[in-house]
Enzyme design. Structure first.
Site, PDB file in Angstrom:
ATOM      1  N   GLY A 240      -1.164 -15.670  -4.866  1.00  0.00           N
ATOM      2  CA  GLY A 240      -0.933 -14.477  -4.048  1.00  0.00           C
ATOM      3  C   GLY A 240      -2.192 -13.920  -3.400  1.00  0.00           C
ATOM      4  O   GLY A 240      -2.171 -12.850  -2.807  1.00  0.00           O
TER       5      GLY A 240
ATOM      6  N   GLY B  43      -5.636  -4.872  -1.946  1.00  0.00           N
ATOM      7  CA  GLY B  43      -4.872  -4.517  -3.142  1.00  0.00           C
ATOM      8  C   GLY B  43      -4.158  -3.209  -2.870  1.00  0.00           C
ATOM      9  O   GLY B  43      -4.754  -2.293  -2.295  1.00  0.00           O
TER      10      GLY B  43
ATOM     11  N   LYS C 177     -11.947  -6.180  11.727  1.00  0.00           N
ATOM     12  CA  LYS C 177     -12.765  -5.229  10.960  1.00  0.00           C
ATOM     13  C   LYS C 177     -14.160  -5.117  11.573  1.00  0.00           C
ATOM     14  O   LYS C 177     -14.750  -4.030  11.612  1.00  0.00           O
ATOM     15  CB  LYS C 177     -12.833  -5.661   9.502  1.00  0.00           C
ATOM     16  CG  LYS C 177     -11.485  -5.544   8.813  1.00  0.00           C
ATOM     17  CD  LYS C 177     -11.477  -6.283   7.491  1.00  0.00           C
ATOM     18  CE  LYS C 177     -10.120  -6.198   6.816  1.00  0.00           C
ATOM     19  NZ  LYS C 177     -10.011  -7.144   5.689  1.00  0.00           N
TER      20      LYS C 177
ATOM     21  N   ALA D 120       9.625   6.109   5.768  1.00  0.00           N
ATOM     22  CA  ALA D 120      10.369   5.260   6.703  1.00  0.00           C
ATOM     23  C   ALA D 120      10.125   3.788   6.378  1.00  0.00           C
ATOM     24  O   ALA D 120       8.970   3.372   6.196  1.00  0.00           O
ATOM     25  CB  ALA D 120       9.930   5.564   8.138  1.00  0.00           C
TER      26      ALA D 120
ATOM     27  N   VAL E  90       0.832  -1.211   0.000  1.00  0.00           N
ATOM     28  CA  VAL E  90       0.000   0.000   0.000  1.00  0.00           C
ATOM     29  C   VAL E  90       0.867   1.263   0.000  1.00  0.00           C
ATOM     30  O   VAL E  90       0.648   2.179  -0.795  1.00  0.00           O
ATOM     31  CB  VAL E  90      -0.963   0.014   1.217  1.00  0.00           C
ATOM     32  CG1 VAL E  90      -1.898   1.221   1.139  1.00  0.00           C
ATOM     33  CG2 VAL E  90      -1.776  -1.279   1.294  1.00  0.00           C
TER      34      VAL E  90
ATOM     35  N   GLU F 272      -1.967 -15.539   2.118  1.00  0.00           N
ATOM     36  CA  GLU F 272      -0.610 -15.478   2.676  1.00  0.00           C
ATOM     37  C   GLU F 272      -0.069 -16.900   2.852  1.00  0.00           C
ATOM     38  O   GLU F 272      -0.841 -17.853   2.941  1.00  0.00           O
ATOM     39  CB  GLU F 272      -0.662 -14.837   4.070  1.00  0.00           C
ATOM     40  CG  GLU F 272      -1.244 -13.452   4.108  1.00  0.00           C
ATOM     41  CD  GLU F 272      -0.256 -12.376   3.696  1.00  0.00           C
ATOM     42  OE1 GLU F 272       0.962 -12.631   3.801  1.00  0.00           O
ATOM     43  OE2 GLU F 272      -0.705 -11.308   3.245  1.00  0.00           O
TER      44      GLU F 272
ATOM     45  N   LYS G  74      -5.815  -2.121  10.733  1.00  0.00           N
ATOM     46  CA  LYS G  74      -6.971  -2.654  11.499  1.00  0.00           C
ATOM     47  C   LYS G  74      -6.526  -3.360  12.771  1.00  0.00           C
ATOM     48  O   LYS G  74      -7.205  -3.310  13.800  1.00  0.00           O
ATOM     49  CB  LYS G  74      -7.810  -3.600  10.637  1.00  0.00           C
ATOM     50  CG  LYS G  74      -7.061  -4.838  10.163  1.00  0.00           C
ATOM     51  CD  LYS G  74      -7.415  -5.205   8.755  1.00  0.00           C
ATOM     52  CE  LYS G  74      -6.176  -5.666   8.034  1.00  0.00           C
ATOM     53  NZ  LYS G  74      -6.204  -5.487   6.606  1.00  0.00           N
TER      54      LYS G  74
ATOM     55  N   GLY H  13     -10.768  -2.185   2.700  1.00  0.00           N
ATOM     56  CA  GLY H  13      -9.852  -1.604   1.707  1.00  0.00           C
ATOM     57  C   GLY H  13     -10.354  -0.356   1.006  1.00  0.00           C
ATOM     58  O   GLY H  13     -10.532   0.692   1.628  1.00  0.00           O
TER      59      GLY H  13
HETATM   60  P1  NAP Z   1       3.588  -4.579   3.702  1.00  0.00           P
HETATM   61  O1  NAP Z   1       3.557  -4.807   2.223  1.00  0.00           O
HETATM   62  O2  NAP Z   1       4.032  -5.674   4.603  1.00  0.00           O
HETATM   63  O3  NAP Z   1       4.552  -3.306   3.944  1.00  0.00           O
HETATM   64  C1  NAP Z   1       4.916  -2.886   5.220  1.00  0.00           C
HETATM   65  C2  NAP Z   1       5.903  -1.742   5.075  1.00  0.00           C
HETATM   66  O4  NAP Z   1       6.209  -1.249   6.381  1.00  0.00           O
HETATM   67  C3  NAP Z   1       7.223  -2.124   4.434  1.00  0.00           C
HETATM   68  O5  NAP Z   1       7.658  -1.132   3.562  1.00  0.00           O
HETATM   69  C4  NAP Z   1       8.185  -2.249   5.616  1.00  0.00           C
HETATM   70  O6  NAP Z   1       9.511  -1.901   5.325  1.00  0.00           O
HETATM   71  C5  NAP Z   1       7.603  -1.220   6.563  1.00  0.00           C
HETATM   72  N1  NAP Z   1       7.904  -1.567   7.956  1.00  0.00           N
HETATM   73  C6  NAP Z   1       7.494  -2.663   8.630  1.00  0.00           C
HETATM   74  N2  NAP Z   1       7.987  -2.640   9.878  1.00  0.00           N
HETATM   75  C7  NAP Z   1       8.721  -1.518   9.959  1.00  0.00           C
HETATM   76  C8  NAP Z   1       9.512  -0.950  10.987  1.00  0.00           C
HETATM   77  N3  NAP Z   1       9.651  -1.563  12.164  1.00  0.00           N
HETATM   78  N4  NAP Z   1      10.120   0.231  10.752  1.00  0.00           N
HETATM   79  C9  NAP Z   1      10.018   0.845   9.549  1.00  0.00           C
HETATM   80  N5  NAP Z   1       9.290   0.338   8.530  1.00  0.00           N
HETATM   81  C10 NAP Z   1       8.679  -0.819   8.746  1.00  0.00           C
HETATM   82  O7  NAP Z   1       2.185  -4.091   4.223  1.00  0.00           O
HETATM   83  P2  NAP Z   1       0.934  -3.575   3.364  1.00  0.00           P
HETATM   84  O8  NAP Z   1       0.266  -4.741   2.715  1.00  0.00           O
HETATM   85  O9  NAP Z   1       1.334  -2.425   2.544  1.00  0.00           O
HETATM   86  O10 NAP Z   1      -0.061  -3.109   4.529  1.00  0.00           O
HETATM   87  C11 NAP Z   1       0.156  -1.906   5.242  1.00  0.00           C
HETATM   88  C12 NAP Z   1      -1.059  -1.667   6.143  1.00  0.00           C
HETATM   89  O11 NAP Z   1      -2.223  -1.549   5.331  1.00  0.00           O
HETATM   90  C13 NAP Z   1      -1.352  -2.803   7.133  1.00  0.00           C
HETATM   91  O12 NAP Z   1      -1.821  -2.273   8.329  1.00  0.00           O
HETATM   92  C14 NAP Z   1      -2.443  -3.595   6.434  1.00  0.00           C
HETATM   93  O13 NAP Z   1      -3.280  -4.279   7.342  1.00  0.00           O
HETATM   94  C15 NAP Z   1      -3.203  -2.465   5.753  1.00  0.00           C
HETATM   95  N6  NAP Z   1      -3.976  -2.886   4.600  1.00  0.00           N
HETATM   96  C16 NAP Z   1      -3.364  -3.546   3.585  1.00  0.00           C
HETATM   97  C17 NAP Z   1      -4.109  -3.905   2.474  1.00  0.00           C
HETATM   98  C18 NAP Z   1      -3.474  -4.629   1.329  1.00  0.00           C
HETATM   99  O14 NAP Z   1      -4.169  -4.927   0.347  1.00  0.00           O
HETATM  100  N7  NAP Z   1      -2.191  -4.920   1.357  1.00  0.00           N
HETATM  101  C19 NAP Z   1      -5.481  -3.621   2.428  1.00  0.00           C
HETATM  102  C20 NAP Z   1      -6.079  -2.927   3.485  1.00  0.00           C
HETATM  103  C21 NAP Z   1      -5.305  -2.560   4.559  1.00  0.00           C
HETATM  104  P3  NAP Z   1      10.449  -2.806   4.362  1.00  0.00           P
HETATM  105  O15 NAP Z   1       9.776  -2.708   3.019  1.00  0.00           O
HETATM  106  O16 NAP Z   1      11.759  -2.153   4.368  1.00  0.00           O
HETATM  107  O17 NAP Z   1      10.422  -4.168   4.936  1.00  0.00           O
END
Ligand code: NAP
Length: 451
Positions: free
Chosen positions: A188, A309, A206, A46, A17, A191, A106, A135
């Site tokens: 994909g 997504g 949620k 960050a 995201v 998980e 969430k 989302g």
């Molecule tokens: P993700 O792909 O796992 O990305 C997490 C990001 O956070 C990465 O860039 C990671 O850095 C960084 N990060 C993690 N721990 C960190 C730390 N300790 N210090 C600094 N940076 C850190 O997650 P995502 O899928 O984008 O999801 C992000 C949020 O959106 C979550 O809360 C998720 O529940 C929510 N969400 C996601 C979706 C979806 O479709 N993916 C949908 C709705 C809501 P690195 O890249 O360097 O490891």
């Protein structure tokens, strides 16, 4: 070009995201400035690993591993790291530093929402979280804002795309849970560790968020009854289809009328349920999400779309960023929400709904009458019964009508649809059926939701 004031935006996380949010902020900067009434300057991003490959190309000099320093002096902090820590600490740090927070987290809000909102209240900051449930679908603002003058009676949500994808493929292809899960992982959609999705934890988080907003009440995660979909098999899907239903993992948030001079209460629960094929939720296919809201004055509303997504979720995040920017420029409070109704959440035993009970019984005269007697004693009223011989003796017909007229000495499957019953009565009755001596196996007990 209008000479806008510049707001400093800090982004925490550049994963699925976050990278899309950064990309859209950089590419659509001028348009967003016109909408927000402020120039949104992406001050930094960050991450954990500066050299990780990103989904989109982003300027390398924006990246830092020092979230704490990035936050200081920011007007808006977008938290897209996920998980509880360090997200919680950084969000509280952002609020204490005077920033508004936008988050899609969430897990954080369902477990530490009160702490975060109270911290924000104390300093007059706002926390925006449109992307935290379903989302890209706008559902937080409708509940918090558009429906603030109405009384929400019930929400039924398909809020987890992975489980909807699995159940939908099981329904359309007759496939088994394990096979579809393996394919979903390969594609994909699921998980490597699918526990959060298939055991209903993600949907429960949620549900807690949606119920808190809908009923103006803080709903802790442990007040949400949760069951996953791992026990749903191809036979249950087929039996549901035969009866005119489809199985969906539902997040149900319900307002319950006051009883015996008491107060209103709420029930929040996540479980696989039977949904009539004519219900709008039955037509939610693939990994899509939908939230069906019933409100006293507005009636039935349905919100549908991509529940996950990267770029889809980024849309909801950026909507929040624009709202936060407008508030920064105009001053005053944001959309606001209240938890003052403070309705108690009841345990699952208090819930009243319809059920479908599937039993394997001895196929001999009198069994149906015994089963009907036990149900009646347990205050569970039968709406429909269908009996099918599954292990026929030589002279038994297949299938037989639900009259108890079969004389075979094998086994039969009874599918019983009930009228509305109290969960406590139902579960005690099912226990008595299981111990009755005529029931060989309780195959499944599923709730029927949707009308
Ligand atoms: P993700 O792909 O796992 O990305 C997490 C990001 O956070 C990465 O860039 C990671 O850095 C960084 N990060 C993690 N721990 C960190 C730390 N300790 N210090 C600094 N940076 C850190 O997650 P995502 O899928 O984008 O999801 C992000 C949020 O959106 C979550 O809360 C998720 O529940 C929510 N969400 C996601 C979706 C979806 O479709 N993916 C949908 C709705 C809501 P690195 O890249 O360097 O490891």
């Amino acid at each position: 070009m209008t000479d806008y004031r510049t707001l400093r935006v800090a982004l925490l996380g550049a994963g699925a995201v976050g990278s899309q949010v950064a990309d859209l902020l950089l590419r659509h900067g001028d348009e967003l400035a016109d909408r927000a009434g402020a120039k949104l300057e992406l001050a930094g991003i960050a991450v954990r690993n500066l050299d990780a490959k990103r989904d989109v190309d982003l300027p390398h000099d924006l990246f830092t591993t020092d979230a704490e320093t990035l936050i200081v002096g920011s007007d808006i902090v977008i938290e897209l790291m996920g998980g509880i820590e360090p997200a919680r600490t950084q969000v509280l740090h952002a609020i204490a530093s005077g920033a508004d927070v936008v988050t899609a987290n969430k897990a954080l809000l369902a477990t530490h929402g009160s702490e975060v909102f109270e911290a924000a209240d104390q300093v007059g900051a706002e926390v925006y979280y449109e992307a935290a449930a379903a989302g890209a679908i706008p559902i937080i603002r409708p509940l918090r804002d558009s429906l603030a003058g109405d009384r929400v009676v019930r929400i039924m949500g398909i809020v987890n795309g992975t489980t909807n994808y699995i159940l939908d493929r099981m329904d359309t292809e007759g496939a088994d849970f394990a096979d579809v899960l393996a394919q979903a992982q390969a594609l994909g959609y699921a998980e490597a560790d699918p526990t959060a999705d298939v055991e209903g934890y993600d949907a429960a988080q949620k549900a807690a968020i949606l119920a808190s907003l809908a009923f103006h009440t803080t709903v802790p995660l442990d007040a949400v009854h949760r069951e996953g979909i791992t026990s749903v098999d191809a036979a249950m899907i087929e039996s549901a289809r035969h009866a005119g239903y489809v199985i969906k993992l539902l997040a149900v948030c319900e307002r319950l009328a006051a009883e015996n001079g008491g107060t209103e209460s709420i029930s929040v629960r996540v479980y696989p349920a039977l949904v009539d094929r004519a219900h709008p939720l039955a037509s939610v296919h693939g990994a899509n999400n939908a939230v069906f809201v019933q409100a006293e004055a507005a009636g039935d509303l349905m919100f549908y779309g991509a529940g996950a997504g990267g770029v889809q979720t980024a849309s909801a995040v950026l909507g929040d960023v624009v709202s936060a920017a407008r508030r920064h420029i105009a001053g005053g409070v944001g959309v606001g929400e209240s938890t003052r109704a403070n309705l108690p959440a009841v345990p699952i035993g208090h819930v009243i709904t319809r059920y479908q009970i599937t039993l394997e019984v001895d196929d001999r005269p009198g069994v149906l009458a015994t089963v009907a007697g036990i149900l009646s004693e347990g205050r569970v009223s039968i709406a429909t019964v269908e009996q099918t011989v599954i292990e026929a003796s030589a002279d038994a017909a297949d299938p037989v009508a639900a009259t108890g007229s079969s004389t075979g000495a094998g086994s039969a499957r009874l599918v019983i649809g009930t009228h509305k019953a109290r969960e406590q009565d139902l579960s005690e009755t099912v226990e008595r059926l299981a111990a009755s001596g005529v029931v060989e196996r309780v195959v499944s007990v599923l709730r029927v939701e949707g009308n």
